[in-house]
Write an enzyme that holds these catalytic residues in place. Structure first.
Site, PDB file in Angstrom:
ATOM      1  CD  GLU A 299      -3.112  -0.859   0.300  1.00  0.00           C
ATOM      2  OE1 GLU A 299      -3.337   0.315  -0.061  1.00  0.00           O
ATOM      3  OE2 GLU A 299      -3.800  -1.825  -0.080  1.00  0.00           O
TER       4      GLU A 299
ATOM      5  CB  CYS B 100      -1.615   7.323   1.515  1.00  0.00           C
ATOM      6  SG  CYS B 100      -3.125   6.543   2.070  1.00  0.00           S
TER       7      CYS B 100
HETATM    8  P1  NAD Z   1       8.105   4.729   4.949  1.00  0.00           P
HETATM    9  O1  NAD Z   1       8.146   3.999   3.674  1.00  0.00           O
HETATM   10  O2  NAD Z   1       9.197   5.692   5.267  1.00  0.00           O
HETATM   11  O3  NAD Z   1       8.033   3.720   6.191  1.00  0.00           O
HETATM   12  C1  NAD Z   1       7.121   2.659   6.267  1.00  0.00           C
HETATM   13  C2  NAD Z   1       7.687   1.554   7.107  1.00  0.00           C
HETATM   14  O4  NAD Z   1       8.896   1.074   6.533  1.00  0.00           O
HETATM   15  C3  NAD Z   1       8.020   1.940   8.544  1.00  0.00           C
HETATM   16  O5  NAD Z   1       7.494   0.945   9.417  1.00  0.00           O
HETATM   17  C4  NAD Z   1       9.521   1.970   8.570  1.00  0.00           C
HETATM   18  O6  NAD Z   1      10.072   1.581   9.811  1.00  0.00           O
HETATM   19  C5  NAD Z   1       9.911   0.972   7.514  1.00  0.00           C
HETATM   20  N1  NAD Z   1      11.208   1.304   6.908  1.00  0.00           N
HETATM   21  C6  NAD Z   1      11.748   2.553   6.764  1.00  0.00           C
HETATM   22  N2  NAD Z   1      12.946   2.476   6.152  1.00  0.00           N
HETATM   23  C7  NAD Z   1      13.180   1.159   5.901  1.00  0.00           C
HETATM   24  C8  NAD Z   1      14.240   0.436   5.279  1.00  0.00           C
HETATM   25  N3  NAD Z   1      15.321   1.042   4.789  1.00  0.00           N
HETATM   26  N4  NAD Z   1      14.130  -0.906   5.191  1.00  0.00           N
HETATM   27  C9  NAD Z   1      13.038  -1.528   5.666  1.00  0.00           C
HETATM   28  N5  NAD Z   1      12.022  -0.893   6.261  1.00  0.00           N
HETATM   29  C10 NAD Z   1      12.063   0.413   6.386  1.00  0.00           C
HETATM   30  O7  NAD Z   1       6.679   5.411   4.919  1.00  0.00           O
HETATM   31  P2  NAD Z   1       6.096   6.436   5.942  1.00  0.00           P
HETATM   32  O8  NAD Z   1       6.948   7.676   5.903  1.00  0.00           O
HETATM   33  O9  NAD Z   1       5.833   5.785   7.260  1.00  0.00           O
HETATM   34  O10 NAD Z   1       4.667   6.756   5.282  1.00  0.00           O
HETATM   35  C11 NAD Z   1       4.519   7.692   4.283  1.00  0.00           C
HETATM   36  C12 NAD Z   1       4.321   7.039   2.931  1.00  0.00           C
HETATM   37  O11 NAD Z   1       3.405   5.983   3.007  1.00  0.00           O
HETATM   38  C13 NAD Z   1       3.742   8.004   1.912  1.00  0.00           C
HETATM   39  O12 NAD Z   1       4.355   7.801   0.672  1.00  0.00           O
HETATM   40  C14 NAD Z   1       2.283   7.610   1.846  1.00  0.00           C
HETATM   41  O13 NAD Z   1       1.637   7.953   0.665  1.00  0.00           O
HETATM   42  C15 NAD Z   1       2.364   6.142   2.045  1.00  0.00           C
HETATM   43  N6  NAD Z   1       1.112   5.642   2.591  1.00  0.00           N
HETATM   44  C16 NAD Z   1       0.343   4.813   1.842  1.00  0.00           C
HETATM   45  C17 NAD Z   1      -0.865   4.354   2.337  1.00  0.00           C
HETATM   46  C18 NAD Z   1      -1.771   3.460   1.553  1.00  0.00           C
HETATM   47  O14 NAD Z   1      -2.714   2.951   2.134  1.00  0.00           O
HETATM   48  N7  NAD Z   1      -1.528   3.232   0.285  1.00  0.00           N
HETATM   49  C19 NAD Z   1      -1.272   4.762   3.607  1.00  0.00           C
HETATM   50  C20 NAD Z   1      -0.446   5.601   4.333  1.00  0.00           C
HETATM   51  C21 NAD Z   1       0.752   6.020   3.835  1.00  0.00           C
END
Ligand code: NAD
Length: 473
Positions: free
Chosen positions: A226, A260
């Site tokens: 997602e 998002c």
């Molecule tokens: P992110 O991708 O930075 O982090 C998401 C998760 O990934 C966290 O739990 C984090 O600990 C983990 N993570 C971070 N770096 C990592 C790495 N190098 N290796 C493995 N895991 C890692 O996202 P965010 O900043 O928490 O959320 C914002 C993004 O999420 C935006 O792009 C938003 O559009 C998207 N989003 C999508 C939905 C949806 O339902 N489609 C919902 C909410 C947010």
């Protein structure tokens, strides 16, 4: 392994890699013992989870307030009650959803049983994002439980209060050998991804989504990703502009734009742009007063890094700001801001904004809007504001997006029967309502034959020695 974090979201106590491996093994042993398969167990866990939500409503609202200065209204509407309603519906439908399905069968199988069993995958991993830190984590968790899986869940390390709430509270309500919280950031997630899972459900940005997908490939683990991206809005001149502006501004400024499916940018003619800005000025003043920073209804930016990112966009866009534009780093506050006459090459148009800034890009007509959208990555949602059926059908037929919402923003997410997910760069797979159950379920097809002499006779032509009389050319 539950560990603690300090106020900056940095781990004080890092779980050892062996403890992550041990936790996953514990979840696997529980699944292999068949503990999670019976519907009775699933319903018991889901009812415990419901009790957790109901008994901890205030604690959930407080955690959201701490992490995002979320207003009570938004906390209840978009997280607490959203989770409660989804869970009640799942509990109500579960026996029906989980029943083996009996698809149609052809004449040759008249005497046989043709069945699709709803089989759990095994051990699921759910990785959450920080912007809706409870909903986006716990909705898939209840889906995984409802389908009979064990679950490892990892809250986002950036929403510290919510992560701590989940890590402290969930184990008091759920079977600790079946549902296990792992706290941590990239390092712990990297360690987690070295383990074998049977399903991975990730919510977050597209770049991390690719890391998750790559890790899943090693074990051919199915995934739901997602993800995010820039969700466009097209407005034409057939709409009620006051209602249109209200619906767009609400979707944009809720949770300070950290959503998002927030409308990322607007495409419209210059004439519509002027009308929109005039309406927006009045509405924003009505909603947030003359000093928006004092409004209790506006959230804050999650942390300094994201604040600096947004501040840099505001600073680079000064000449195009027509509403708002102020900020306060100490308070992580950014004023609801609207920019006009933005072009595709401006800084604000390069990445998903994820903050309370709304750029308007002037275009001439719907055809140009379609072109603009199709030249970019496929968005998570495409918003269209128009009362023209012709405009709507040409946009529906000529663009690709995870979903669409016409003449409103965000509200499609609340329709239980509409699967929610992206396409292309905005994600893989979908969930919500029954689709959440199906996401965590392997559809195991099965043909059950019997030994009836009539059936055997009817199908005996398949055995050698072969004769041409049994095949039609
Ligand atoms: P992110 O991708 O930075 O982090 C998401 C998760 O990934 C966290 O739990 C984090 O600990 C983990 N993570 C971070 N770096 C990592 C790495 N190098 N290796 C493995 N895991 C890692 O996202 P965010 O900043 O928490 O959320 C914002 C993004 O999420 C935006 O792009 C938003 O559009 C998207 N989003 C999508 C939905 C949806 O339902 N489609 C919902 C909410 C947010």
């Amino acid at each position: 392994q539950v560990n603690t974090m300090n106020g900056n979201g940095i781990n004080n106590l890092k779980p050892k890699s062996s403890s992550i491996a041990e936790s996953v093994q514990r979840a696997r042993d529980t699944f292999n013992r068949g503990v999670t398969r019976p519907i009775k167990w699933r319903l018991q866990q889901l009812n415990n989870l419901l009790r957790m939500y109901e008994e901890n409503r205030n604690a959930m609202i407080e955690a959201l307030q701490k992490d995002l200065r979320r207003s009570k209204m938004e906390a209840v509407l978009l997280e607490v009650d959203y989770l409660i309603n989804d869970l009640k519906s799942t509990i109500h439908h579960l026996e029906d959803w989980a029943k083996p399905e009996k698809p149609e069968k052809g004449f040759v199988n008249m005497l046989d049983e043709v069945v699709i069993y709803n089989d759990p995958y095994g051990v699921a991993l759910v990785i959450g994002a920080w912007n809706y830190p409870l909903q986006l984590l716990l909705l898939p968790v209840s889906g995984a439980i409802s389908a009979g899986n064990t679950v490892i869940l990892k809250p986002s390390e950036l929403s510290v209060a919510c992560a701590n709430f989940v890590a402290e509270t969930l184990p008091k309500y759920l079977d600790n050998d079946a549902v296990i919280v792992i706290e941590g950031g990239p390092q712990e997630t990297t360690e987690l991804l070295k383990q074998k899972f049977d399903y991975i459900f990730f919510t977050g940005g597209t770049s991390i989504g690719k890391i998750i997908y790559e890790a899943a490939v090693k074990n051919l683990t199915p995934v739901t990703l997602e993800l995010g991206g820039k969700s466009p809005v097209y407005i034409d001149n057939t709409v009620d502009m006051v209602v249109t502006a209200k619906r767009i501004l609400w979707g944009k400024f809720i949770n300070a734009g950290q959503t998002c499916i927030a409308p990322d940018y607007v495409l419209c003619t210059r004439e519509v742009q002027d009308k929109f800005v005039a309406a927006a000025k009045k509405i924003l003043k009505e909603w947030y007063g003359s000093d928006a920073q004092k409004s209790p209804d506006l959230g804050r930016i999650i942390n300094g890094r994201h604040f600096n990112r947004l501040q840099a966009i505001v600073d680079a866009s000064k000449d195009k700001i027509v509403i708002g534009g102020s900020y306060d780093a100490n308070d992580k506050f950014i004023e609801p801001t609207i920019l006009t006459d933005v072009t595709a090459t401006d800084k604000i148009m390069q990445d998903e904004i994820f903050g309370p800034l709304l750029p308007i890009v002037p275009i001439e007509n719907a055809f140009e809007a379609i072109q603009f959208i199709n030249e970019r990555e496929k968005p998570l949602v495409l918003y269209v504001f128009s009362t023209s059926k012709k405009v709507l059908s040409s946009i529906v037929d000529n663009t690709s997006s995870g979903g669409m919402c016409v003449n409103d923003t965000m509200m499609h997410m609340g329709v239980e029967t509409l699967p929610f997910g992206g396409v292309g760069a905005s994600g893989i797979g979908a969930y919500h309502g029954k689709k959440t159950f199906d996401t965590f379920t392997h559809k195991k097809s099965c043909l059950i034959k019997n030994f009836s002499p009539i059936g055997e006779k009817l199908a005996s032509g398949r055995y050698p020695p072969y004769t041409d009389s049994n095949i039609n050319f």
